[in-house]
Write a protein that holds these residues in place. Structure first.
Motif, PDB file in Angstrom:
ATOM      1  N   TYR A  10      -2.615 -28.256 -35.904  1.00 11.46           N
ATOM      2  CA  TYR A  10      -2.406 -27.134 -34.989  1.00 11.46           C
ATOM      3  C   TYR A  10      -0.937 -26.708 -35.002  1.00 11.46           C
ATOM      4  CZ  TYR A  10      -2.240 -24.710 -30.452  1.00 11.46           C
ATOM      5  OH  TYR A  10      -2.053 -23.798 -29.453  1.00 11.46           O
ATOM      6  N   GLU A  14       2.321 -21.422 -28.643  1.00 15.51           N
ATOM      7  CA  GLU A  14       1.460 -22.424 -27.992  1.00 15.51           C
ATOM      8  C   GLU A  14       1.058 -21.946 -26.598  1.00 15.51           C
ATOM      9  OE1 GLU A  14       2.284 -26.749 -28.200  1.00 15.51           O
ATOM     10  OE2 GLU A  14       3.921 -26.134 -29.529  1.00 15.51           O
ATOM     11  N   GLU A  15       2.005 -21.344 -25.892  1.00 12.67           N
ATOM     12  CA  GLU A  15       1.729 -20.855 -24.533  1.00 12.67           C
ATOM     13  C   GLU A  15       0.718 -19.720 -24.517  1.00 12.67           C
ATOM     14  OE1 GLU A  15       5.278 -19.631 -22.539  1.00 12.67           O
ATOM     15  OE2 GLU A  15       6.270 -21.572 -22.868  1.00 12.67           O
ATOM     16  N   PHE A  62      -1.574 -18.928 -26.915  1.00 11.35           N
ATOM     17  CA  PHE A  62      -2.870 -19.127 -27.583  1.00 11.35           C
ATOM     18  C   PHE A  62      -3.925 -19.369 -26.508  1.00 11.35           C
ATOM     19  CE2 PHE A  62      -6.202 -21.187 -29.996  1.00 11.35           C
ATOM     20  CZ  PHE A  62      -6.241 -20.384 -31.128  1.00 11.35           C
ATOM     21  N   PRO A  63      -5.069 -18.668 -26.579  1.00  6.49           N
ATOM     22  CA  PRO A  63      -6.095 -18.816 -25.538  1.00  6.49           C
ATOM     23  C   PRO A  63      -6.550 -20.272 -25.373  1.00  6.49           C
ATOM     24  CG  PRO A  63      -6.637 -17.009 -27.020  1.00  6.49           C
ATOM     25  CD  PRO A  63      -5.461 -17.717 -27.611  1.00  6.49           C
ATOM     26  N   VAL A  64      -6.545 -20.755 -24.141  1.00  7.76           N
ATOM     27  CA  VAL A  64      -6.904 -22.136 -23.842  1.00  7.76           C
ATOM     28  C   VAL A  64      -8.326 -22.448 -24.295  1.00  7.76           C
ATOM     29  CG1 VAL A  64      -7.203 -23.808 -21.975  1.00  7.76           C
ATOM     30  CG2 VAL A  64      -5.318 -22.190 -21.893  1.00  7.76           C
ATOM     31  N   ASP A  65      -9.220 -21.480 -24.132  1.00  8.07           N
ATOM     32  CA  ASP A  65     -10.617 -21.706 -24.515  1.00  8.07           C
ATOM     33  C   ASP A  65     -10.849 -21.510 -26.015  1.00  8.07           C
ATOM     34  OD1 ASP A  65     -10.366 -18.950 -24.670  1.00  8.07           O
ATOM     35  OD2 ASP A  65     -11.849 -18.524 -23.111  1.00  8.07           O
ATOM     36  N   GLY A  66      -9.843 -21.027 -26.727  1.00 12.27           N
ATOM     37  CA  GLY A  66      -9.968 -20.839 -28.178  1.00 12.27           C
ATOM     38  C   GLY A  66     -10.806 -19.638 -28.574  1.00 12.27           C
TER      39      GLY A  66
END
Length: 128
Positions: A42, A72-73, A75-79
């Motif tokens: 990642y 990193e901040e 990027f969507p948490v749920d992907g």
């Protein structure tokens, strides 16, 4: 003796490590497989996104101030792609259309904090 099947790039094994490729040791002549942890992979992808954005900014004479930490901040948490709500998958395991792609909201402003976000490659191609 049967030939062993080599994994494909992006293939994930049971412990979550991702196949990166094979390399040959020139001293011994042995071939080894290289696997990366999900976190290392990642971070490598985010570093690559920063490098490619910097290259495009230089080529287009655009402002640039992105960092891996900022990507990193954002990027969507749920992907999931914020537009299509489909999973974004690094590499080509999920198909090229599903890869995350860095999108400039206002192209003239360049690759600066507040003007970029991740969408699926499919959306970015349609937008372009």
């Amino acid at each position: 003796m049967p030939r062993l099947r080599l994994p494909k790039n992006g293939e994930v094994r049971a412990d979550g490590h991702v196949y990166v490729g094979a390399y040959r040791d020139n001293r011994t002549g042995k071939t080894s497989q290289s696997w990366a942890s999900p976190v290392a992979r990642y971070h490598w992808r985010l570093n690559s996104a920063v490098s490619m954005a910097r290259r495009r900014a230089r080529a287009g004479d655009l402002p640039f101030n992105l960092t891996r930490a900022h990507l990193e901040e954002i990027f969507p948490v749920d992907g999931l792609c914020p537009v299509l709500r489909t999973p974004m998958v690094w590499g080509y395991a999920g198909g090229k259309n599903n890869c995350p792609s860095l999108d400039r909201r206002v192209p003239e402003l360049g690759y600066v904090i507040g003007n970029v976000g991740f969408v699926s490659n499919r959306i970015n191609q349609l937008k372009g």
